[in-house]
Design a protein around this motif. Structure first.
Motif, PDB file in Angstrom:
ATOM      1  N   ARG A  34      -0.081  50.530   4.201  1.00  0.00           N
ATOM      2  CA  ARG A  34      -1.521  50.843   4.211  1.00  0.00           C
ATOM      3  C   ARG A  34      -2.129  50.693   2.816  1.00  0.00           C
ATOM      4  O   ARG A  34      -3.184  50.123   2.641  1.00  0.00           O
ATOM      5  CB  ARG A  34      -1.730  52.280   4.743  1.00  0.00           C
ATOM      6  CG  ARG A  34      -3.161  52.573   5.092  1.00  0.00           C
ATOM      7  CD  ARG A  34      -3.269  53.823   5.976  1.00  0.00           C
ATOM      8  NE  ARG A  34      -2.520  54.952   5.464  1.00  0.00           N
ATOM      9  CZ  ARG A  34      -1.416  55.441   6.006  1.00  0.00           C
ATOM     10  NH1 ARG A  34      -0.900  54.902   7.108  1.00  0.00           N
ATOM     11  NH2 ARG A  34      -0.782  56.503   5.464  1.00  0.00           N
ATOM     12  N   LEU A  35      -1.366  51.177   1.796  1.00  0.00           N
ATOM     13  CA  LEU A  35      -1.870  51.071   0.421  1.00  0.00           C
ATOM     14  C   LEU A  35      -1.890  49.632  -0.035  1.00  0.00           C
ATOM     15  O   LEU A  35      -2.778  49.215  -0.793  1.00  0.00           O
ATOM     16  CB  LEU A  35      -0.994  51.927  -0.500  1.00  0.00           C
ATOM     17  CG  LEU A  35      -1.463  52.018  -1.946  1.00  0.00           C
ATOM     18  CD1 LEU A  35      -2.863  52.648  -2.021  1.00  0.00           C
ATOM     19  CD2 LEU A  35      -0.481  52.861  -2.769  1.00  0.00           C
ATOM     20  N   LEU A  36      -0.895  48.832   0.447  1.00  0.00           N
ATOM     21  CA  LEU A  36      -0.859  47.404   0.100  1.00  0.00           C
ATOM     22  C   LEU A  36      -2.118  46.716   0.611  1.00  0.00           C
ATOM     23  O   LEU A  36      -2.733  45.916  -0.093  1.00  0.00           O
ATOM     24  CB  LEU A  36       0.395  46.765   0.691  1.00  0.00           C
ATOM     25  CG  LEU A  36       0.517  45.242   0.497  1.00  0.00           C
ATOM     26  CD1 LEU A  36       0.584  44.893  -0.998  1.00  0.00           C
ATOM     27  CD2 LEU A  36       1.770  44.711   1.209  1.00  0.00           C
ATOM     28  N   HIS A  37      -2.449  46.987   1.866  1.00  0.00           N
ATOM     29  CA  HIS A  37      -3.667  46.373   2.440  1.00  0.00           C
ATOM     30  C   HIS A  37      -4.910  46.775   1.639  1.00  0.00           C
ATOM     31  O   HIS A  37      -5.786  45.948   1.390  1.00  0.00           O
ATOM     32  CB  HIS A  37      -3.828  46.801   3.905  1.00  0.00           C
ATOM     33  CG  HIS A  37      -2.849  46.127   4.828  1.00  0.00           C
ATOM     34  ND1 HIS A  37      -2.716  44.748   4.948  1.00  0.00           N
ATOM     35  CD2 HIS A  37      -1.923  46.654   5.687  1.00  0.00           C
ATOM     36  CE1 HIS A  37      -1.770  44.453   5.820  1.00  0.00           C
ATOM     37  NE2 HIS A  37      -1.262  45.617   6.302  1.00  0.00           N
ATOM     38  N   SER A  70     -12.011  52.868  -1.292  1.00  0.00           N
ATOM     39  CA  SER A  70     -10.533  52.962  -1.288  1.00  0.00           C
ATOM     40  C   SER A  70     -10.107  54.404  -1.440  1.00  0.00           C
ATOM     41  O   SER A  70     -10.810  55.201  -2.067  1.00  0.00           O
ATOM     42  CB  SER A  70      -9.944  52.116  -2.426  1.00  0.00           C
ATOM     43  OG  SER A  70     -10.288  50.760  -2.252  1.00  0.00           O
ATOM     44  N   SER A  71      -8.909  54.722  -0.905  1.00  0.00           N
ATOM     45  CA  SER A  71      -8.416  56.103  -0.935  1.00  0.00           C
ATOM     46  C   SER A  71      -7.995  56.515  -2.330  1.00  0.00           C
ATOM     47  O   SER A  71      -7.970  57.704  -2.651  1.00  0.00           O
ATOM     48  CB  SER A  71      -7.250  56.266   0.040  1.00  0.00           C
ATOM     49  OG  SER A  71      -6.205  55.368  -0.315  1.00  0.00           O
ATOM     50  N   ILE A  72      -7.608  55.509  -3.177  1.00  0.00           N
ATOM     51  CA  ILE A  72      -7.274  55.820  -4.578  1.00  0.00           C
ATOM     52  C   ILE A  72      -8.075  54.921  -5.473  1.00  0.00           C
ATOM     53  O   ILE A  72      -8.635  53.909  -5.039  1.00  0.00           O
ATOM     54  CB  ILE A  72      -5.758  55.629  -4.852  1.00  0.00           C
ATOM     55  CG1 ILE A  72      -5.361  54.152  -4.630  1.00  0.00           C
ATOM     56  CG2 ILE A  72      -4.927  56.579  -4.007  1.00  0.00           C
ATOM     57  CD1 ILE A  72      -3.938  53.866  -5.053  1.00  0.00           C
ATOM     58  N   LYS A  73      -8.141  55.279  -6.749  1.00  0.00           N
ATOM     59  CA  LYS A  73      -8.901  54.500  -7.722  1.00  0.00           C
ATOM     60  C   LYS A  73      -7.930  53.581  -8.454  1.00  0.00           C
ATOM     61  O   LYS A  73      -7.163  54.010  -9.332  1.00  0.00           O
ATOM     62  CB  LYS A  73      -9.610  55.432  -8.704  1.00  0.00           C
ATOM     63  CG  LYS A  73     -10.611  54.718  -9.570  1.00  0.00           C
ATOM     64  CD  LYS A  73     -11.391  55.736 -10.390  1.00  0.00           C
ATOM     65  CE  LYS A  73     -12.450  55.028 -11.211  1.00  0.00           C
ATOM     66  NZ  LYS A  73     -13.214  55.982 -12.039  1.00  0.00           N
ATOM     67  N   ARG A  89       4.262  55.105  -7.286  1.00  0.00           N
ATOM     68  CA  ARG A  89       5.654  55.470  -7.549  1.00  0.00           C
ATOM     69  C   ARG A  89       6.114  56.631  -6.670  1.00  0.00           C
ATOM     70  O   ARG A  89       7.304  56.764  -6.344  1.00  0.00           O
ATOM     71  CB  ARG A  89       5.823  55.853  -9.020  1.00  0.00           C
ATOM     72  CG  ARG A  89       5.716  54.625  -9.943  1.00  0.00           C
ATOM     73  CD  ARG A  89       5.731  55.083 -11.400  1.00  0.00           C
ATOM     74  NE  ARG A  89       5.688  53.917 -12.309  1.00  0.00           N
ATOM     75  CZ  ARG A  89       5.539  53.998 -13.607  1.00  0.00           C
ATOM     76  NH1 ARG A  89       5.399  55.201 -14.186  1.00  0.00           N
ATOM     77  NH2 ARG A  89       5.537  52.908 -14.340  1.00  0.00           N
ATOM     78  N   ALA A  90       5.200  57.428  -6.287  1.00  0.00           N
ATOM     79  CA  ALA A  90       5.574  58.602  -5.498  1.00  0.00           C
ATOM     80  C   ALA A  90       5.684  58.301  -4.018  1.00  0.00           C
ATOM     81  O   ALA A  90       6.111  59.165  -3.243  1.00  0.00           O
ATOM     82  CB  ALA A  90       4.548  59.732  -5.724  1.00  0.00           C
ATOM     83  N   LEU A  91       5.296  57.095  -3.582  1.00  0.00           N
ATOM     84  CA  LEU A  91       5.334  56.769  -2.163  1.00  0.00           C
ATOM     85  C   LEU A  91       6.769  56.637  -1.678  1.00  0.00           C
ATOM     86  O   LEU A  91       7.611  56.013  -2.332  1.00  0.00           O
ATOM     87  CB  LEU A  91       4.557  55.484  -1.887  1.00  0.00           C
ATOM     88  CG  LEU A  91       3.018  55.557  -2.008  1.00  0.00           C
ATOM     89  CD1 LEU A  91       2.430  54.160  -1.830  1.00  0.00           C
ATOM     90  CD2 LEU A  91       2.463  56.495  -0.958  1.00  0.00           C
ATOM     91  N   THR A  92       7.093  57.141  -0.500  1.00  0.00           N
ATOM     92  CA  THR A  92       8.420  57.045   0.127  1.00  0.00           C
ATOM     93  C   THR A  92       8.326  56.544   1.542  1.00  0.00           C
ATOM     94  O   THR A  92       9.297  56.035   2.115  1.00  0.00           O
ATOM     95  CB  THR A  92       9.102  58.422   0.129  1.00  0.00           C
ATOM     96  OG1 THR A  92       8.254  59.347   0.814  1.00  0.00           O
ATOM     97  CG2 THR A  92       9.365  58.899  -1.288  1.00  0.00           C
ATOM     98  N   ASP A  93       7.138  56.626   2.132  1.00  0.00           N
ATOM     99  CA  ASP A  93       6.943  56.236   3.526  1.00  0.00           C
ATOM    100  C   ASP A  93       6.501  54.790   3.582  1.00  0.00           C
ATOM    101  O   ASP A  93       5.570  54.378   2.865  1.00  0.00           O
ATOM    102  CB  ASP A  93       5.897  57.139   4.179  1.00  0.00           C
ATOM    103  CG  ASP A  93       5.708  56.787   5.640  1.00  0.00           C
ATOM    104  OD1 ASP A  93       6.679  56.817   6.377  1.00  0.00           O
ATOM    105  OD2 ASP A  93       4.521  56.501   6.030  1.00  0.00           O
ATOM    106  N   VAL A  94       7.153  54.000   4.454  1.00  0.00           N
ATOM    107  CA  VAL A  94       6.853  52.562   4.550  1.00  0.00           C
ATOM    108  C   VAL A  94       5.438  52.348   5.067  1.00  0.00           C
ATOM    109  O   VAL A  94       4.694  51.486   4.598  1.00  0.00           O
ATOM    110  CB  VAL A  94       7.878  51.860   5.466  1.00  0.00           C
ATOM    111  CG1 VAL A  94       7.499  50.387   5.662  1.00  0.00           C
ATOM    112  CG2 VAL A  94       9.259  51.976   4.903  1.00  0.00           C
ATOM    113  N   GLY A  95       5.054  53.137   6.039  1.00  0.00           N
ATOM    114  CA  GLY A  95       3.698  52.985   6.605  1.00  0.00           C
ATOM    115  C   GLY A  95       2.627  53.230   5.564  1.00  0.00           C
ATOM    116  O   GLY A  95       1.630  52.501   5.482  1.00  0.00           O
ATOM    117  N   ALA A  96       2.830  54.258   4.756  1.00  0.00           N
ATOM    118  CA  ALA A  96       1.848  54.560   3.702  1.00  0.00           C
ATOM    119  C   ALA A  96       1.811  53.450   2.684  1.00  0.00           C
ATOM    120  O   ALA A  96       0.750  53.089   2.159  1.00  0.00           O
ATOM    121  CB  ALA A  96       2.199  55.907   3.048  1.00  0.00           C
ATOM    122  N   MET A  97       3.040  52.899   2.371  1.00  0.00           N
ATOM    123  CA  MET A  97       3.078  51.789   1.406  1.00  0.00           C
ATOM    124  C   MET A  97       2.315  50.591   1.952  1.00  0.00           C
ATOM    125  O   MET A  97       1.578  49.926   1.225  1.00  0.00           O
ATOM    126  CB  MET A  97       4.536  51.409   1.114  1.00  0.00           C
ATOM    127  CG  MET A  97       5.316  52.466   0.358  1.00  0.00           C
ATOM    128  SD  MET A  97       7.027  51.939   0.091  1.00  0.00           S
ATOM    129  CE  MET A  97       7.716  53.366  -0.743  1.00  0.00           C
TER     130      MET A  97
END
Length: 753
Positions: free
Chosen positions: A51-54, A27-30, A41-49
């Motif tokens: 992707r992180l959800l998946h 995963s890209s984050i731990k 909390r710092a996410l603002t982009d829907v696509g990034a959100m």
């Protein structure tokens, strides 16, 4: 993929759990950390959100799979835990038993240490008691020894007295605290015993009372006087040997003086005198081996050998010098050396020593030298065979034999031997040449066997001296004789003028002259073989007597001269053969010259007539038989074969020249083939060697002239030649083909040979 009631996502069919495990680590984050929450909390982009959800869903699914895997192992873990609980109970029992055993072992070990300590104390006490008892016994034994020595001396039992002294000294050496009174008493008795032993031994030596000498010399070992005893006993042996040798030498000198004064013929036996000296020395060592070993071991034997060698040097040198004086060897050598200055003057009338007397002296010298060599070899091998001797003694003792005065006198007499042997050899070889005569039923004269018998005898005698310098000197003399005087004697007959006129006086072979010439050639032939046989024999005998590589090389170097002499004889033989062939060939040449008039351009009728009436071959063979064959019974097989082959060489060369000048029909080629076969067949019966190679060129010419057409030569040439080796060159083959009247030059020139 579907959702679970708690909102988790389950893997679909066919999905690999290993894949979800990989997601946990890729995963890209731990997830599950404060950093991940801050990131969300710092996410603002829907696509990034999205992707992180998946990634979060995939991470959750992987966690579920890992939990399921752990829960599936619960039953196995429960079983293992239960087993460990049971094992813990067993271990408790084992621990209790181990503690009990440790307690028992510890108490047993303490008890064993206590018992072994008591045993050591008892053993120490026992050894002290034993040592004390031994000391008491030693004290008693010392007293007994002192009393025993006194009683033995009073009763003249010197062996017992010596043994008592030996026992006391051994005890005294073991216990250093011997009473000084006892030691003084014993030493006094020992000194008294030594005085008696020395006095009695000296008296026995003076009287040469051998049993008494042996009795008292054996007492030196228990008294600790081994070296003194060895010196006395060896001196006694030297004295006995010296007296016997001196007495025998004086008798021999007296006999010599009687012979000189009264012209007596009594045999003065120098060889027997020297033999007895060596025999006495060898027996002194062999028969007293036990006594010498008992005194100083093997060192005592070496000492005795070296001391007795001094007697050999003294007495042996005296015998050899007296022999040289009696036989006047220095004067003889001077006379011979004076004669050798005129060595080339064969037959000079100056008187010299009688060779028969010289041969007698040579045999005597050989016997004396062999005696000395055998004695020296035996003694040196005796010393080298000792195993426990002082290493420094062996080379010193060996040197005493090789460089003593006796060895020097042997070298002096060896010099006289070489001079006498050379004189004997020269005189007898010259005599053999001088009285040379024909031997009935022999193909050689007496000179050949006589000369080589003399050389063989002299060389064998030289080898028997076991002196490499003597062998080299005699061998060089033999080579000089063979290469000069004997070589000249062999060629004397062949150097006579008008030999051909004498051989065929009146047009026919003269038997007497033929015998003389054939015998001269036979002498050279047999001498060449004898030289090689002599060389082989000397090489074999020298290898047995002189095993050292350096000595063998010296002998081989001299023997190479014999090989050269054999080759010189063969060259002289060839020259003699060519000389006699030159005498015979003029009587054959007319028949060969007549072949030039014979035609080979034959018709069938002429070919058939030649088969009945041979035009030239039989006349040639008759001429050969008449002029050559009569010498066969007079020559050695080797000489006659060489003679015939030289005649064949002449005939073949002449025929080749003649045939190259003729013209041939095919039947003429057949005729030449028949003629060549007749010649080969006849000459094969005249000699033991093959003659086909001599006629090979002529036979190949006939083969070429037999061909149907020019191109057939290719069936026999090059790769098609088979076992046949062509003696004709391509140019000669073309030239022979050109002799056929029916072969066209264009076809011959077109051949690729």
């Amino acid at each position: 993929m579907g959702s679970t009631p708690n909102g988790s996502i389950t893997p679909g069919d066919g999905e690999n759990p290993r894949h979800h495990q990989d997601l946990l680590s890729s995963s890209s984050i731990k997830f599950g950390t404060s950093e991940a929450l801050d990131h969300v909390r710092a996410l603002t982009d829907v696509g990034a959100m999205t992707r992180l959800l998946h990634e979060c869903i995939a991470y959750q699914r992987a966690l579920d799979l890992e939990l399921d895997s752990l829960l599936s192992q619960r039953s196995d873990l429960d079983k293992q835990l239960l087993h460990l609980q049971k094992s813990a109970e067993v271990l408790e029992i084992v621990k209790a038993e181990s503690d009990h055993m440790l307690s028992n072992v510890s108490s047993t070990a303490d008890l064993a240490d206590h018992v072994s300590g008591k045993v050591r104390e008892l053993d120490f006490a026992q050894s002290r008691v034993k040592s004390t008892l031994q000391r008491l016994d030693a004290i008693v034994e010392r007293g007994n020894c002192i009393d025993g020595v006194k009683k033995a001396l009073e009763g003249e039992d010197y062996e017992a007295a010596a043994n008592y002294v030996k026992t006391f000294l051994q005890i005294d050496d073991k216990y250093k605290d011997s009473g000084s009174d006892q030691r003084e008493q014993l030493m006094e008795s020992k000194k008294k015993l030594e005085g008696i032993v020395r006095k009695r031994l000296s008296a026995a030596v003076d009287q040469r009372d051998h049993p008494t000498i042996l009795r008292f010399i054996r007492l030196y070992t228990p008294l600790g006087l081994e070296e003194e005893g060895l010196q006395i006993y060896v001196a006694y042996l030297k004295k006995v040997i010296g007296m016997r040798s001196r007495l025998e030498f004086e008798n021999m000198v007296e006999l010599m003086e009687q012979n000189v004064a009264g012209g007596g013929q009594s045999q003065v036996n120098f060889v027997g005198c020297l033999t007895n000296l060596f025999k006495d020395i060898v027996l002194a060592v062999e028969e007293n081996n036990e006594i010498l070993r008992g005194l100083c071991g093997e060192d005592g034997i070496v000492y005795a050998i070296c001391e007795l060698q001094e007697e050999c040097d003294s007495r042996g040198s005296l015998i050899l010098k007296k022999y040289m004086e009696y036989r006047t060897l220095p004067q003889l050598s001077s006379e011979i050396n004076a004669q050798n200055k005129n060595l080339l003057a064969v037959g000079v009338g100056s008187e010299g020593p009688d060779p028969r007397e010289v041969e007698l002296y040579l045999e005597e010298i050989l016997s004396l030298m062999q005696l000395g060599e055998d004695y020296t070899e035996f003694m040196v091998s005796k010393i080298k065979g000792l195993t426990s001797v002082d290493p420094e003694l062996v080379p010193r003792a060996t040197k005493a034999f090789r460089s003593g005065s006796f060895s020097k006198v042997v070298q002096e007499i060896t010099g006289f031997y070489v001079v006498l042997e050379g004189f004997f050899m020269v005189e007898n070889v010259r005599k053999a040449i001088r009285i040379d005569e024909h031997v009935p039923d022999s193909l050689t004269t007496s000179m050949v066997d006589d000369v080589f018998y003399v050389l063989q005898s002299c060389l064998r005698r030289a080898i028997s001296t076991s002196n490499i310098s003597s062998v080299i000197a005699v061998l060089s003399g033999a080579s000089s004789l063979l290469g000069n005087e004997y070589h000249d004697a062999l060629q004397q007959k062949m150097r006579e003028p008008n030999l051909s006129a004498k051989l065929f006086a009146g047009g026919v072979g003269v038997q007497k002259t033929g015998i003389e010439i054939a015998t001269a050639l036979n002498n050279i032939d047999v001498s060449s073989e004898y030289v090689l046989k002599l060389r082989h024999e000397i090489e074999e005998q020298s290898a047995e007597v002189f095993p050292a590589p350096g000595d063998r090389e010296r002998v081989k170097s001299c023997l190479s001269e014999l090989g050269d002499i054999s080759n010189t004889f063969k060259q002289a033989l060839l020259a003699g053969m060519e000389q006699i062939v030159a005498t015979v060939t003029p009587r054959i040449r007319p028949v060969l010259d007549s072949v030039a008039t014979i035609s080979y351009e034959l018709s069938e009728a002429e070919y058939a007539d030649n088969e009945v009436n041979d035009p030239w071959v039989q006349r040639l063979l008759h001429a050969v038989e008449t002029n050559v064959a009569w010498l066969q019974p007079l020559m050695t097989a080797n000489n006659y074969d060489s003679f015939v082959h030289l005649v064949i060489d002449f005939i073949v060369k002449r025929l080749e020249v003649i045939m190259m000048q003729k013209r041939f029909s095919q039947l003429g080629g057949l005729q030449l083939d028949r003629d060549a076969r007749t010649l080969v067949s006849h000459f094969s019966g005249m000699t033991q060697r093959t003659v086909r190679d001599k006629f090979a060129r002529l036979t190949q010419m006939a083969t070429i002239l037999n061909l149907e057409k020019v191109s057939e030569i290719l069936d026999f040439w090059g790769e098609n030649s088979g076992p046949m080796t062509w003696r004709l060159t391509p140019a000669e083959v073309r030239r022979v083909l050109g002799l056929r009247v029916d072969f066209k030059p264009e076809a011959i020139a077109a051949l690729k040979l």
